[in-house]
Design a protein around this motif. Structure first.
Motif, PDB file in Angstrom:
ATOM      1  N   HIS A  41     -40.082 -39.367  28.473  1.00 42.07           N
ATOM      2  CA  HIS A  41     -38.916 -39.497  27.591  1.00 42.07           C
ATOM      3  C   HIS A  41     -37.865 -38.425  27.906  1.00 42.07           C
TER       4      HIS A  41
ATOM      5  N   LYS B 214     -34.605 -40.298  28.700  1.00 35.10           N
ATOM      6  CA  LYS B 214     -33.603 -40.219  27.634  1.00 35.10           C
ATOM      7  C   LYS B 214     -32.629 -39.069  27.856  1.00 35.10           C
TER       8      LYS B 214
ATOM      9  N   GLY C 105     -41.800 -42.473  21.658  1.00 31.43           N
ATOM     10  CA  GLY C 105     -40.851 -41.389  21.443  1.00 31.43           C
ATOM     11  C   GLY C 105     -40.566 -41.134  19.980  1.00 31.43           C
TER      12      GLY C 105
ATOM     13  N   CYS D 173     -36.013 -35.755  22.486  1.00 26.34           N
ATOM     14  CA  CYS D 173     -36.216 -36.897  23.381  1.00 26.34           C
ATOM     15  C   CYS D 173     -37.497 -37.658  23.058  1.00 26.34           C
ATOM     16  N   TYR D 174     -38.516 -36.971  22.515  1.00 25.10           N
ATOM     17  CA  TYR D 174     -39.777 -37.660  22.227  1.00 25.10           C
ATOM     18  C   TYR D 174     -40.144 -37.611  20.738  1.00 25.10           C
TER      19      TYR D 174
END
Length: 293
Positions: free
Chosen positions: A19, A23, A133, A155-156
């Protein structure tokens, strides 16, 4: 875009690091004890691999770890090839391992000696939360380090919160596991009782889940518990590790955890049934096993 290192690519770390790459678009170098897993990650997400934690951490602004326990964490940080050997001044080390508050404080102090920051940041949400995520991240450490790392942790995560100084993240995770243990045992007994009473369990759960008994465990696990299906992520072995950490900390701070200690022994009975890798909802299995004796 930041230069990030990630240490530990298990069922949680592999998607969490992914992620950050997908992301956030950050430059990632990953290390895993089994090198093939790091190669698999790099092939999937396009990052770099390192032969040691020290190599991964060299030049990184942020270094993340998600490993098994205190000993693993100490090895990948303070060991001869550990990340702290190359952790740069001004870097921040973020530990997502569920570990003790003692090692969080130890590593915080060691990072400070190197002019770096340290955040203990255990997570809740299991394998599904990591893959989607949508983890909850409980953080201990200094606010300045947290502010810098928060956009990457996002991001996660679906929830990230700084809860106090070094060790506060780990102690909050202990609270989390204490609460889950009691909830799952209560749900197990409730379903078991409903079975013995001959009730329509789906109708019962549909009804009581709209009232004060509602919980994530009820919403997501009652049906699989009723069907004896326990292959949904967080394993009994891991839960016993976490409860052991919580009970050890309780000895230090004087907290009384009688139900937690009891549920821990119930999980030991599940292990004796061969359920080491069953998920934590398998507490109901020991109740059903007693019926067969």
């Amino acid at each position: 875009m930041s230069k990030v290192a990630w240490i530990g690519l298990g069922v949680m770390g592999f998607p969490m690091a992914g992620h950050i790459r997908e992301k956030g678009g950050h430059e990632l170098t990953v290390y895993n004890r089994t090198a093939a897993k790091a190669d698999d990650w790099a092939a999937k997400f396009g990052g770099q691999t390192a032969a040691t934690p020290a190599e991964a951490a060299r030049g990184a602004e942020f270094v993340f770890a998600c490993v098994g326990n205190d000993d693993d964490l100490r090895e990948v940080t303070l060991g001869p090839d550990g990340a702290f050997q190359t952790l740069g001044e001004g870097a921040v080390f973020i530990d997502n391992t569920t570990a003790s508050a003692d090692i969080a404080r130890e590593l915080y102090a060691a990072a400070k000696e190197r002019g770096a920051g340290f955040l203990d940041a255990p997570v809740s949400g299991g394998q599904a939360g990591a893959e989607n995520g949508k983890l909850t991240v409980m953080v201990g450490g200094e606010e300045a380090d947290f502010k810098r790392a928060e956009p990457i942790i996002d991001c996660y995560a679906q929830k990230v919160k700084l809860l106090g100084g070094a060790g506060a993240g780990q102690m909050t995770k202990m609270v989390n596991q204490i609460c889950i243990a009691g909830l799952v045992q209560g749900l197990s007994e409730g379903i078991h009782f409903a079975q013995k009473a001959g009730l329509d369990i789906p109708a019962v759960m549909e009804t009581i889940s709209k009232g004060a008994a509602q919980s994530w465990q009820m919403d997501n696990r009652w049906e699989t518990m009723m069907n004896g299906e326990f292959d949904f992520g967080f394993a009994v072995d891991w839960m016993r590790k976490d409860l052991g950490i919580a009970m050890s900390e309780a000895k230090n701070n004087g907290a009384r955890l009688p139900v937690t200690a009891l549920v821990d022994q119930f999980y030991a009975e599940v292990q004796a049934l061969g359920g080491n890798r069953w998920d934590t909802s398998s507490l109901i299995a020991r109740l059903n096993a007693a019926d067969k004796k």
